[in-house]
Design a protein around this motif. Sequence first.
Motif, PDB file in Angstrom:
ATOM      1  N   SER A 245       7.966  15.736  -5.207  1.00 44.03           N
ATOM      2  CA  SER A 245       7.209  14.866  -6.102  1.00 44.03           C
ATOM      3  C   SER A 245       7.504  13.386  -5.869  1.00 44.03           C
ATOM      4  CB  SER A 245       7.512  15.224  -7.562  1.00 44.03           C
ATOM      5  OG  SER A 245       8.852  14.905  -7.895  1.00 44.03           O
ATOM      6  N   ALA A 246       8.560  13.082  -5.126  1.00 43.36           N
ATOM      7  CA  ALA A 246       8.899  11.683  -4.834  1.00 43.36           C
ATOM      8  C   ALA A 246       7.997  11.096  -3.748  1.00 43.36           C
ATOM      9  CB  ALA A 246      10.356  11.580  -4.400  1.00 43.36           C
ATOM     10  N   PHE A 247       7.233  11.949  -3.063  1.00 46.46           N
ATOM     11  CA  PHE A 247       6.449  11.505  -1.917  1.00 46.46           C
ATOM     12  C   PHE A 247       4.957  11.610  -2.193  1.00 46.46           C
ATOM     13  CE2 PHE A 247      10.508  13.085  -0.504  1.00 46.46           C
ATOM     14  CZ  PHE A 247      10.941  12.129   0.407  1.00 46.46           C
ATOM     15  N   SER A 248       4.227  10.654  -1.640  1.00 44.04           N
ATOM     16  CA  SER A 248       2.765  10.707  -1.721  1.00 44.04           C
ATOM     17  C   SER A 248       2.164  11.262  -0.452  1.00 44.04           C
ATOM     18  CB  SER A 248       2.201   9.304  -1.982  1.00 44.04           C
ATOM     19  OG  SER A 248       2.566   8.867  -3.280  1.00 44.04           O
ATOM     20  N   PHE A 249       2.882  11.155   0.655  1.00 41.39           N
ATOM     21  CA  PHE A 249       2.376  11.674   1.926  1.00 41.39           C
ATOM     22  C   PHE A 249       3.565  12.036   2.807  1.00 41.39           C
ATOM     23  CE2 PHE A 249       0.551  11.497   6.199  1.00 41.39           C
ATOM     24  CZ  PHE A 249      -0.665  12.145   6.018  1.00 41.39           C
ATOM     25  N   ILE A 250       3.559  13.259   3.344  1.00 43.36           N
ATOM     26  CA  ILE A 250       4.588  13.738   4.262  1.00 43.36           C
ATOM     27  C   ILE A 250       3.876  14.316   5.474  1.00 43.36           C
ATOM     28  CG2 ILE A 250       6.443  15.415   4.640  1.00 43.36           C
ATOM     29  CD1 ILE A 250       6.918  15.400   1.600  1.00 43.36           C
ATOM     30  N   TYR A 251       4.390  14.008   6.646  1.00 39.82           N
ATOM     31  CA  TYR A 251       3.801  14.617   7.838  1.00 39.82           C
ATOM     32  C   TYR A 251       4.893  15.061   8.795  1.00 39.82           C
ATOM     33  CZ  TYR A 251       4.362   9.931  10.024  1.00 39.82           C
ATOM     34  OH  TYR A 251       4.851   8.743  10.502  1.00 39.82           O
ATOM     35  N   ALA A 252       4.539  16.009   9.665  1.00 44.35           N
ATOM     36  CA  ALA A 252       5.525  16.560  10.594  1.00 44.35           C
ATOM     37  C   ALA A 252       4.840  17.263  11.750  1.00 44.35           C
ATOM     38  CB  ALA A 252       6.450  17.545   9.878  1.00 44.35           C
ATOM     39  N   GLY A 253       5.213  16.893  12.970  1.00 46.77           N
ATOM     40  CA  GLY A 253       4.864  17.723  14.110  1.00 46.77           C
ATOM     41  C   GLY A 253       5.604  19.036  13.977  1.00 46.77           C
TER      42      GLY A 253
ATOM     43  N   ALA B  12       0.840  -1.202   0.000  1.00 44.65           N
ATOM     44  CA  ALA B  12       0.000   0.000   0.000  1.00 44.65           C
ATOM     45  C   ALA B  12       0.870   1.246   0.000  1.00 44.65           C
ATOM     46  CB  ALA B  12      -0.923   0.000   1.206  1.00 44.65           C
ATOM     47  N   TYR B  13       1.999   1.173   0.707  1.00 47.94           N
ATOM     48  CA  TYR B  13       2.928   2.293   0.795  1.00 47.94           C
ATOM     49  C   TYR B  13       4.219   1.823   1.435  1.00 47.94           C
ATOM     50  CZ  TYR B  13       1.228   2.512   5.664  1.00 47.94           C
ATOM     51  OH  TYR B  13       0.888   2.199   6.955  1.00 47.94           O
ATOM     52  N   VAL B  14       5.240   2.653   1.322  1.00 47.71           N
ATOM     53  CA  VAL B  14       6.512   2.469   2.020  1.00 47.71           C
ATOM     54  C   VAL B  14       6.671   3.635   2.984  1.00 47.71           C
ATOM     55  CG1 VAL B  14       9.034   2.444   1.804  1.00 47.71           C
ATOM     56  CG2 VAL B  14       7.609   1.188   0.156  1.00 47.71           C
ATOM     57  N   HIS B  15       6.922   3.319   4.255  1.00 44.24           N
ATOM     58  CA  HIS B  15       7.013   4.354   5.290  1.00 44.24           C
ATOM     59  C   HIS B  15       8.451   4.455   5.813  1.00 44.24           C
ATOM     60  CE1 HIS B  15       6.883   6.090   9.338  1.00 44.24           C
ATOM     61  NE2 HIS B  15       5.735   6.659   9.004  1.00 44.24           N
ATOM     62  N   LEU B  16       8.927   5.689   5.957  1.00 45.53           N
ATOM     63  CA  LEU B  16      10.243   5.919   6.556  1.00 45.53           C
ATOM     64  C   LEU B  16      10.233   7.222   7.339  1.00 45.53           C
ATOM     65  CD1 LEU B  16      11.576   8.308   4.626  1.00 45.53           C
ATOM     66  CD2 LEU B  16      12.018   6.385   3.105  1.00 45.53           C
ATOM     67  N   ILE B  17      11.258   7.397   8.146  1.00 46.64           N
ATOM     68  CA  ILE B  17      11.461   8.639   8.890  1.00 46.64           C
ATOM     69  C   ILE B  17      12.779   9.241   8.426  1.00 46.64           C
ATOM     70  CG2 ILE B  17      11.997   9.593  11.174  1.00 46.64           C
ATOM     71  CD1 ILE B  17       9.808   7.914  12.332  1.00 46.64           C
ATOM     72  N   SER B  18      12.719  10.502   8.026  1.00 52.63           N
ATOM     73  CA  SER B  18      13.880  11.123   7.385  1.00 52.63           C
ATOM     74  C   SER B  18      14.993  11.465   8.366  1.00 52.63           C
ATOM     75  CB  SER B  18      13.454  12.384   6.630  1.00 52.63           C
ATOM     76  OG  SER B  18      12.804  13.295   7.500  1.00 52.63           O
TER      77      SER B  18
ATOM     78  N   HIS C 247      20.143  10.916   3.818  1.00 49.54           N
ATOM     79  CA  HIS C 247      20.650  11.963   2.933  1.00 49.54           C
ATOM     80  C   HIS C 247      20.186  11.776   1.490  1.00 49.54           C
ATOM     81  CE1 HIS C 247      22.772  13.531   6.278  1.00 49.54           C
ATOM     82  NE2 HIS C 247      23.510  12.453   6.428  1.00 49.54           N
ATOM     83  N   SER C 248      19.485  10.680   1.236  1.00 47.02           N
ATOM     84  CA  SER C 248      18.808  10.479  -0.047  1.00 47.02           C
ATOM     85  C   SER C 248      17.634   9.548   0.212  1.00 47.02           C
ATOM     86  CB  SER C 248      19.759   9.875  -1.089  1.00 47.02           C
ATOM     87  OG  SER C 248      20.223   8.599  -0.677  1.00 47.02           O
ATOM     88  N   PHE C 249      16.685   9.539  -0.713  1.00 51.57           N
ATOM     89  CA  PHE C 249      15.467   8.765  -0.518  1.00 51.57           C
ATOM     90  C   PHE C 249      15.342   7.696  -1.594  1.00 51.57           C
ATOM     91  CE2 PHE C 249      14.752  12.907   1.411  1.00 51.57           C
ATOM     92  CZ  PHE C 249      14.372  12.524   2.696  1.00 51.57           C
ATOM     93  N   PRO C 250      14.708   6.567  -1.265  1.00 52.03           N
ATOM     94  CA  PRO C 250      14.667   5.442  -2.201  1.00 52.03           C
ATOM     95  C   PRO C 250      13.662   5.637  -3.331  1.00 52.03           C
ATOM     96  CG  PRO C 250      13.411   4.921  -0.231  1.00 52.03           C
ATOM     97  CD  PRO C 250      14.067   6.252   0.022  1.00 52.03           C
ATOM     98  N   ASP C 251      13.922   4.971  -4.426  1.00 51.18           N
ATOM     99  CA  ASP C 251      12.961   4.875  -5.527  1.00 51.18           C
ATOM    100  C   ASP C 251      12.059   3.692  -5.208  1.00 51.18           C
ATOM    101  OD1 ASP C 251      11.534   4.515  -7.834  1.00 51.18           O
ATOM    102  OD2 ASP C 251      13.269   4.409  -9.169  1.00 51.18           O
ATOM    103  N   THR C 252      10.776   3.940  -4.999  1.00 50.26           N
ATOM    104  CA  THR C 252       9.859   2.876  -4.593  1.00 50.26           C
ATOM    105  C   THR C 252       9.108   2.261  -5.775  1.00 50.26           C
ATOM    106  OG1 THR C 252       8.159   4.539  -4.141  1.00 50.26           O
ATOM    107  CG2 THR C 252       9.551   3.837  -2.284  1.00 50.26           C
ATOM    108  N   GLY C 253       9.495   2.619  -6.978  1.00 55.50           N
ATOM    109  CA  GLY C 253       8.909   1.992  -8.158  1.00 55.50           C
ATOM    110  C   GLY C 253       7.414   2.216  -8.307  1.00 55.50           C
ATOM    111  N   GLY C 254       6.950   3.379  -7.892  1.00 58.55           N
ATOM    112  CA  GLY C 254       5.529   3.688  -8.043  1.00 58.55           C
ATOM    113  C   GLY C 254       4.696   3.421  -6.807  1.00 58.55           C
ATOM    114  N   VAL C 255       5.225   2.678  -5.849  1.00 60.97           N
ATOM    115  CA  VAL C 255       4.516   2.480  -4.581  1.00 60.97           C
ATOM    116  C   VAL C 255       4.568   3.790  -3.793  1.00 60.97           C
ATOM    117  CG1 VAL C 255       4.523   1.244  -2.373  1.00 60.97           C
ATOM    118  CG2 VAL C 255       4.998   0.010  -4.502  1.00 60.97           C
ATOM    119  N   PRO C 256       3.463   4.264  -3.246  1.00 56.89           N
ATOM    120  CA  PRO C 256       3.464   5.543  -2.529  1.00 56.89           C
ATOM    121  C   PRO C 256       4.518   5.582  -1.415  1.00 56.89           C
ATOM    122  CG  PRO C 256       1.221   4.838  -2.920  1.00 56.89           C
ATOM    123  CD  PRO C 256       2.096   3.691  -3.344  1.00 56.89           C
ATOM    124  N   LEU C 257       5.293   6.655  -1.399  1.00 55.99           N
ATOM    125  CA  LEU C 257       6.316   6.848  -0.378  1.00 55.99           C
ATOM    126  C   LEU C 257       5.769   7.799   0.675  1.00 55.99           C
ATOM    127  CD1 LEU C 257       9.196   6.364   0.657  1.00 55.99           C
ATOM    128  CD2 LEU C 257       9.959   8.246  -0.809  1.00 55.99           C
TER     129      LEU C 257
END
Length: 361
Positions: free
Chosen positions: A185-193, A143-149, A159-169
């Motif tokens: 544009s590489a991300f489908s969802f970003i959040y931040a306190g 459904a998505y790939v989740h990470l913390i920057s 210091h760089s972000f992965p290519d998820t091959g179309g899976v929402p990052l």
Amino acid sequence: MVYTYNFSAGPGALPAEVLLEAQAELRSFQGIGASIMEISHRSQAYETVHDEAQQLLKELMGLSSEYEVLFLHGGASLQFSMVPLNFLSEGKVAGYVHCGMWSGKAWREAQRIGATRLLASGEETGFKQMPDLSRLPITKDMAYVHLISNETVDGIQLHSFPDTGGVPLVADMSSDMLSRPIDSSAFSFIYAGAQKNLGPAGVTIAIVRRSLLDGIPDTIPDILNYRIHAKHRSLHNTPPVFSVYMVNLVLKWIANQGGVQGMAERNQQKADLLYDVLDNSGGFYEGLAYKDSRSLMNVTFRARDPEVESKLLAELEQEGFMGLKGHRDSGHLRASIYNAVPYEHCKALADFLIEFQRRHG
């Protein structure tokens, strides 16, 4: 104790100019005779602030018209649950990168809601190094790939972000949003306190690609549904008005400081200054993060031995340095040097560390 230098990990330092501006109009926002905290969130005065903050964030991050900017409650911790509630549908699996305490919490919350898969982990290095994300085992059922920057506890950063091959990052950028340029544009969802680089605690920023909203199930309570919040421009319920107002002021401050590129240049200078002291101390100080993963936001380090470290922390406190004791789960020292921490404060800390080593080395 009167503090002069603020290195708190969060809530963190706010720009002095912003605090002074908020102070000046605390009792009468723009001369209307009432505080921003006392007026309706449906009023024109507040909605102007609200809409302006959303637009400023879009401009600073280079977001296209494909994205919605939301102002939410609950901190990043609520997003650990809201992300899978909204996006992890039946028959799908969520991929998680485990690189420290906060990503571990996000992964555990997702396991309560649906199927997850661990894609990479930094556990082998004790979370002192970001795992290799160049060949993640991403599959079509994700459904998505989740990470913390940026992991604040151990002071490591991607210091760089992965290519998820179309899976929402999906990324939690609570501690480094607007600290450096990213390709949004590489991300489908970003959040931040907000309480690191964006403003005070109380509001959470969520940036969502509109195409994700259509797949959100109707069974989710409205208050937890990103589609509902987007439909109502983050005014479905009373927003954290003062925090949004402060975010608006901070965003204007960032724009006036040269934007995200200006922040990145300053942050690199601040980090280089402190890491140079650690690296040139001959072992008196030791950085805790692997060099290839060092954070530009949270500099974690220790002194030669526990006795010296205790003296160091005590003297730092006496000299007006705030927030340098490390996280309770990892100890030692941590200097959080978010956007609003001036270079001059980092220079004062660097000079103090050098002088302390001269006296105790």
